[in-house]
Design an enzyme around this catalytic site. Structure first.
Site, mmCIF file in Angstrom:
data_model
loop_
_atom_site.group_PDB
_atom_site.id
_atom_site.type_symbol
_atom_site.label_atom_id
_atom_site.label_comp_id
_atom_site.label_asym_id
_atom_site.label_seq_id
_atom_site.Cartn_x
_atom_site.Cartn_y
_atom_site.Cartn_z
ATOM 1 N N HIS A 300 8.750 36.710 21.391
ATOM 2 C CA HIS A 300 8.803 35.768 20.260
ATOM 3 C C HIS A 300 9.756 36.274 19.174
ATOM 4 O O HIS A 300 10.645 35.544 18.728
ATOM 5 C CB HIS A 300 7.382 35.572 19.708
ATOM 6 N N GLU A 301 9.571 37.524 18.770
ATOM 7 C CA GLU A 301 10.413 38.048 17.684
ATOM 8 C C GLU A 301 11.868 38.136 18.143
ATOM 9 O O GLU A 301 12.783 37.836 17.386
ATOM 10 C CB GLU A 301 9.926 39.417 17.202
HETATM 11 N N1 B3K Z 1 7.917 35.034 10.918
HETATM 12 C C1 B3K Z 1 6.837 35.995 10.904
HETATM 13 C C2 B3K Z 1 5.655 35.554 10.117
HETATM 14 C C3 B3K Z 1 5.759 35.817 8.680
HETATM 15 C C4 B3K Z 1 4.444 35.513 7.971
HETATM 16 C C5 B3K Z 1 4.571 35.594 6.486
HETATM 17 N N2 B3K Z 1 3.315 35.378 5.814
HETATM 18 C C6 B3K Z 1 6.412 36.358 12.283
HETATM 19 C C7 B3K Z 1 6.708 35.358 13.331
HETATM 20 O O1 B3K Z 1 6.279 34.232 13.299
HETATM 21 O O2 B3K Z 1 7.417 35.683 14.232
HETATM 22 ZN ZN ZN Z 2 7.681 33.422 14.634
#
Ligand code: B3K
Ligand code: ZN
Length: 882
Positions: A300-301
């Site tokens: 995902h990341e």
């Molecule tokens: N984009 C981050 C989540 C951030 C949350 C901030 N409160 C992780 C993700 O969705 O991949």
């Molecule tokens: Zn995300």
């Protein structure tokens, strides 16, 4: 924390930024007492008239501000509640701010903070403003150059985004590094890490032939736990090239594991920061579910590098643009790595239990919300999971090829831009030629649509008719809804299997190989679909693959469900029919228990389960999923507002489970024995499937008959991996008496007290145990040296585990369960508002619980009256009470 009532932010008020920041130079002097941040922002006015510049800033101490190297006089700027206002600026200039922050005191884990001895950051959504004054909004994209200086002994590793330009010792005990990220990015993707870290390294050659260095940095204690994440990362990189045509764009990709982290992980450009629970793995300490989570989150990341970073969001109302799309992408990846059907079932099960509840509750919001008070409250199942379902429906409507063309167009058209959900849908339309006009309502209307289906069969004319209607319950601020476009995938099951489908008035499509499967487009309030040449009365197989995030109403009788369960072509429908059958039986037992009638558990269910267990040709993972009874919170939600009786639900579900365990005892034992294995542990699909079914057999056996607790104990003692060890311990803890579990729990702690992630599992298990001592045990564990209110993983394990996974104890009739939760939230409100707000979820469901509503609402009111409520807690509490 503010004194005034926090305000609401509206999508319709969006305005493009009046200034751009083309380049951002940051210098960090990291220290134990304080950290000094010096910024040089290369500003360009984007509007014709001379407007003041309002920079965001929070909890900062301003030391100096200058424009083009001239220090500003005090009257040239003003410190406001939310930042720094500069009255007049040249059209183009370099604004420099020097600020002091105290990361070591930052318990919100947002901005720059310390986890153990390590410095790290979390900037999404609006954490960058806790580091320096800035235009902290995603549509301001800038090229960052970052230098960091710190004590060389304590912080030998100094990381930021992009490429390492230079590193040098300073003339004291300190050292200095400089990083440069060539890709313009919003501040929320900025990251910095400093610590005494070790790393593993590998490399990846992209399709274009570039070698990328891959590193995973951890504290030295965790060095042996990085290999699986590295493997998952390389598989993700390859998959994104093959399936989405996306290549990685820098020469280095770093991951850092951090023990104190508010969520799972963060996709900062080339410097992903992970909650250690979502990246560290070893068979001794990690369960199968843990391995699968790591694979999914690493992917995902990584996928965010395109869906989120290269193309980002214009504003936070568009959050699902990156999150929904990226969840869709990671779900596809996991499906390709393992079993597609099992992955779908797991996702749908979670969506139906938790996202549907969100849609039916006080925080319901559209996939693209129209307003919020605190954006951190909107990292929700609706944005992520329902958002992914919306993308999946576009995929279904367009087909694989057009969808890929749409995604290619989206990435090429918007590379380097901050865009909207509308831009995504338009790219899909432009590439496919399909009109998604009405489909857009999925982005703007909240709530879960209900799809109601009735049917009739005319034996004379051989026609079969489906009458389909849709409606959607009101949600806050949206009383009336317009019809959605709902792709309804279906088939018809006859005596000898799935029947060929001929829709009246439509040519039979001889081109398609499979004429037993169709996707009906439901886009009006009422519609009729007539099938010709249907030679027998069929059982409809509806919403195959869960083709839309809707509640389906069709009045199946139990024998039809059994047929679908055993014979339908669609794996999802087979699972769903088992769930529906179990739901009918459990609901019937609830009624019997509440009316005082004799309890008669329909043997059809256990009979169907025995059949499943006897069929060794089936995927064991699917059988395990099908044997899993609907959870207690799902059952509570099914009961409806004011009608959920927690104790009755618990008793009815337990009675049904026990009856199945008794009726299927022999086959459960046989499969339990046959599925045992002496192979070395692998987190492979095949092994995971076998363990899942074996542990599900153990669960039924232990539930049905105390004599089988011996199996659980033996498994606990002899297990060679954490999945089996914990499954044994859990069976003892859930079905045994204190003398069955007290010693094993104590031994488990002694064996694993040095592994934080295992201790968290130990906390969570004890929080979820349904015995009458749970509340006191949780109170006791809060005083345990291994519990820490400032560590989100521990709070989630113990407090989240109690409130979310232990319904009978959380909903104690004396209200003490609610009180415990509210007390913790009150303390966390000032320590870590994001975590405090997340913990509120179980209380927001107060309307459902018969006889408990006043007590639950009472705790919300108590919280509402607290002085200095964070905007996070304020928003959820007030909306829940409305
Ligand atoms: N984009 C981050 C989540 C951030 C949350 C901030 N409160 C992780 C993700 O969705 O991949
Ligand atoms: Zn995300």
């Amino acid at each position: 924390m503010r004194d005034a009532t926090p305000g609401t932010i509206y999508l319709e008020d969006y305005q493009a930024p009046p200034y751009l920041i083309n380049r951002t130079e940051l210098h960090f002097e990291l220290g134990e007492e304080d950290t000094i941040v010096t910024s040089r922002l290369h500003l360009l006015r984007a509007v014709a008239e001379d407007v003041p510049l309002q920079l965001h800033g929070q909890e900062l101490e301003l030391l100096q501000v200058s424009v083009d190297n001239e220090e500003l006089a005090e009257e040239a700027y003003q410190l406001t509640d939310d930042g720094l206002l500069i009255h007049q600026l040249p059209e183009q200039c370099v604004l420099s701010c020097k600020t002091r922050i105290r990361p070591q005191d930052n318990t919100s884990l947002e901005g720059l903070y310390k986890s153990h001895r390590m410095f790290c950051t979390q900037c999404e959504a609006e954490g960058f403003r806790k580091i320096t004054y800035y235009l902290d909004r995603p549509d301001v994209m800038s090229v960052f150059t970052v230098s960091i200086e710190a004590d060389a002994k304590r912080y030998p590793v100094l990381l930021s985004n992009g490429n390492l330009l230079e590193t040098k010792p300073l003339d004291n005990t300190r050292h200095w590094v400089q990083w440069h990220d060539p890709f313009p990015k919003p501040a929320y993707l900025f990251a910095l890490v400093a610590g005494d870290l070790e790393h593993i390294e590998d490399s990846f050659r992209t399709a274009g032939g570039r070698d990328v260095t891959l590193r995973i940095y951890v504290e030295p204690k965790d060095m042996g736990k990085c290999d699986y994440a590295m493997d998952a990362l390389k598989r993700s990189m390859r998959w994104d090239e093959e399936v989405f045509g996306r290549e990685y764009d820098l020469d280095i990709f770093n991951i850092v594991a951090v023990d104190d982290f508010n969520m799972g992980a963060m996709e900062n450009k080339s410097l992903n920061i992970f909650n250690s629970s979502c990246v560290l793995a070893h068979p001794d300490i990690t369960t199968d579910a843990g391995y699968q989570r790591i694979e999914a989150i690493v992917a995902h990341e990584y996928f965010h590098n395109w869906s989120g970073n290269r193309v980002t969001c214009r504003d936070w109302f568009q959050l699902s643009l990156k999150e929904g799309f990226t969840v869709f992408r990671d779900a596809e990846f996991s499906s390709d790595m393992g079993s597609r059907t099992v992955k779908r079932v797991e996702d749908v099960s979670m969506l139906r239990t938790a996202q549907f509840a969100e849609d039916a509750g006080p925080m319901a919001h559209p996939v693209r919300p129209e307003s919020y008070i605190e954006i951190n409250n909107f990292y929700t199942l609706t944005i992520y999971e329902k958002g992914a379902e919306v993308v999946r429906m576009i995929h279904t409507l367009l087909g694989e090829e057009n969808f890929r063309a749409g995604s290619d167009l989206y990435f090429s058209r918007h590379d380097g831009q901050a865009v909207t959900c509308e831009d995504f849908v338009r790219a899909m339309e432009d590439a496919s030629g399909m009109d998604l006009g009405q489909f857009r309502r999925w982005y703007s209307q909240a709530g879960t649509p209900i799809l109601s289906v009735t049917d009739s069969y005319d034996a004379e004319s051989n026609t079969y008719t489906l009458d389909v209607s849709q409606r959607c319950p009101a949600t806050p601020g949206q009383a009336q809804k317009q019809p959605f476009v709902i792709p309804l995938a279906m088939g018809l099951l006859g005596d000898a299997g799935n029947l060929p489908l001929t829709l009246a008035g439509q040519e039979t499509d001889h081109e398609t190989e499979d004429n037993t499967h169709k996707v009906l487009i439901v886009d009006q309030e009422r519609q009729q679909f007539v099938f010709d040449d249907v030679r027998e009365r069929p059982v409809p197989s509806l919403l195959r693959g869960f083709s839309a995030p809707v509640r389906l109403e069709y009045d199946y009788d139990r024998s039809a469900l059994c047929q679908l369960m055993s014979r339908d072509d669609d794996g999802f429908v087979r699972w769903d029919s088992a769930q529906a059958l179990a739901l009918q039986v459990i609901t019937e037992v609830q009624q019997q228990l509440s009316s005082g009638a004799a309890v008669v558990i329909d043997p059809l269910l256990s009979g169907a389960f025995v059949q499943l267990l006897e069929d060794t040709s089936l995927d064991p993972a699917m059988v395990a999923e099908m044997l899993a009874l609907p959870g207690e919170s799902y059952l509570a939600e099914q009961a409806g507002e004011g009608a959920a009786d927690v104790d009755l639900i618990h008793r009815a579900r337990a009675a049904v489970k026990q009856a199945i365990g008794e009726a299927a005892e022999q086959v459960l034992l046989a499969r339990y024995q046959a599925l045992s294995s002496v192979d070395a542990y692998q987190p492979s699909g095949d092994q995971i499937a076998r363990r899942a079914l074996r542990n599900s057999c153990l669960d039924y056996l232990a539930c049905a008959n105390g004599a089988h607790l011996g199996l659980a104990h033996a498994q606990f003692l002899s297990a060679g991996n954490m999945t089996d060890r914990l499954a044994g311990l859990r069976a003892l803890a859930f079905y045994g008496a204190a003398n069955d579990w007290a010693q094993p729990l104590a031994d488990f702690y002694q064996d694993w007290r040095h592994e934080t992630l295992v201790v968290n599992q130990w906390l969570q298990l004890q929080a979820a145990m349904p015995d009458g001592g749970a509340l006191d045990r949780v109170r006791g564990l809060m005083e345990h040296p291994d519990f820490d209110l400032r560590n989100p993983n521990k709070v989630r394990a113990l407090i989240g585990g109690f409130a979310g996974q232990n319904p009978v104890n959380f909903h104690r009739t004396d209200g003490e369960g609610y009180r415990l939760l509210a007390d913790v939230i009150a303390r966390l409100n000032s320590i870590n508002p994001q975590i405090a707000s997340r913990l509120l979820a179980p209380l927001t469901k107060w309307r459902y619980y018969a006889g408990r509503q006043d007590m639950m609402r009472g705790e919300l009111q108590r919280l509402a009256a607290l002085p200095e409520l964070s905007p996070d807690v304020y928003e959820v509490v007030t909306k829940s009470l409305q």
